[in-house]
Design a protein around this motif. Structure first.
Motif, short mmCIF file in Angstrom:
data_model
loop_
_atom_site.label_atom_id
_atom_site.label_comp_id
_atom_site.label_asym_id
_atom_site.label_seq_id
_atom_site.Cartn_x
_atom_site.Cartn_y
_atom_site.Cartn_z
N LEU A 93 0.85 -1.19 0.00
CA LEU A 93 0.00 0.00 0.00
C LEU A 93 0.89 1.24 0.00
CD1 LEU A 93 -2.53 -1.17 2.75
CD2 LEU A 93 -2.63 -1.58 0.28
N VAL A 94 0.79 2.03 -1.05
CA VAL A 94 1.62 3.24 -1.19
C VAL A 94 0.79 4.42 -0.70
CG1 VAL A 94 2.94 4.68 -2.76
CG2 VAL A 94 2.81 2.21 -3.15
N ILE A 95 1.29 5.03 0.37
CA ILE A 95 0.54 6.09 1.03
C ILE A 95 1.28 7.42 0.94
CG2 ILE A 95 -0.64 4.51 2.61
CD1 ILE A 95 1.51 5.34 4.71
N ARG A 118 2.00 -4.45 3.66
CA ARG A 118 2.89 -3.43 4.21
C ARG A 118 2.59 -2.07 3.60
NH1 ARG A 118 8.92 -5.01 4.56
NH2 ARG A 118 8.97 -2.85 5.24
N LEU A 119 2.97 -1.03 4.33
CA LEU A 119 2.82 0.35 3.89
C LEU A 119 4.15 0.85 3.33
CD1 LEU A 119 0.98 1.82 7.02
CD2 LEU A 119 -0.05 0.89 4.94
N ALA A 123 6.14 3.75 -4.63
CA ALA A 123 5.69 2.60 -5.42
C ALA A 123 6.87 1.71 -5.80
CB ALA A 123 4.95 3.07 -6.67
N ALA A 124 8.03 2.31 -6.05
CA ALA A 124 9.21 1.53 -6.43
C ALA A 124 9.64 0.60 -5.30
CB ALA A 124 10.35 2.46 -6.83
N ILE A 125 9.63 1.10 -4.07
CA ILE A 125 10.03 0.28 -2.93
C ILE A 125 8.97 -0.78 -2.65
CG2 ILE A 125 10.56 0.31 -0.45
CD1 ILE A 125 11.79 3.11 -0.94
N GLY A 126 7.70 -0.43 -2.77
CA GLY A 126 6.62 -1.41 -2.62
C GLY A 126 6.73 -2.52 -3.65
#
Length: 135
Positions: A93-95, A118-119, A123-126
């Motif tokens: 989840l990109v917040i 996970r938060l 977006a790249a790290i997610g």
């Protein structure tokens, strides 16, 4: 590659408040549009679309929120349900912003999805987490 844009979507579906894409790396991504409020009907529709575009097995799910998106308690309960866990293997989840950080942490602690979730602030790290830790 100056001026060129890499297209990660191999299949994309655009709706009023969001876009659902099946990316070339196999991840299903939902990108919410600014100001969109996600209700239970939208959530059920998203899951139907995800089911129709994913491969045979469970999919990796990248969700990108805008700072002003909202969603109901009923929607949070639905997304964390076992029914949704049957088609989604893990969520990144990109917040954006403090409000989403608080909501996201609440979702993880209260709703406790029955799959890795996970938060992330990027977006790249997610995406890296999904591809490197979940496959």
């Amino acid at each position: 590659m100056t001026g060129s844009k890499i297209n990660l979507a191999s299949q994309s579906h655009d709706f009023d408040g969001y876009t659902i894409s099946k990316r070339k790396d196999g991840i299903v991504q939902v990108q919410f549009k600014p100001g969109f409020s996600i209700d239970i009907e939208h959530a059920k529709h998203m899951v139907t679309v995800i089911e129709s575009i994913k491969e045979n097995e469970k999919c990796l799910f990248l969700v990108v929120f805008e700072e002003d998106n909202t969603f109901s308690m009923e929607t949070r309960n639905y997304f964390s349900s076992d029914a949704v866990s049957k088609i989604i293997k893990a969520d990144a989840l990109v917040i954006k912003g403090l409000a989403w950080e608080i909501l996201g942490r609440g979702y993880l602690q209260i709703n406790k999805p029955n799959r890795p979730t996970r938060l992330f602030k990027s977006a790249a790290i997610g995406t890296m987490w999904l591809l490197n830790n979940i496959h």
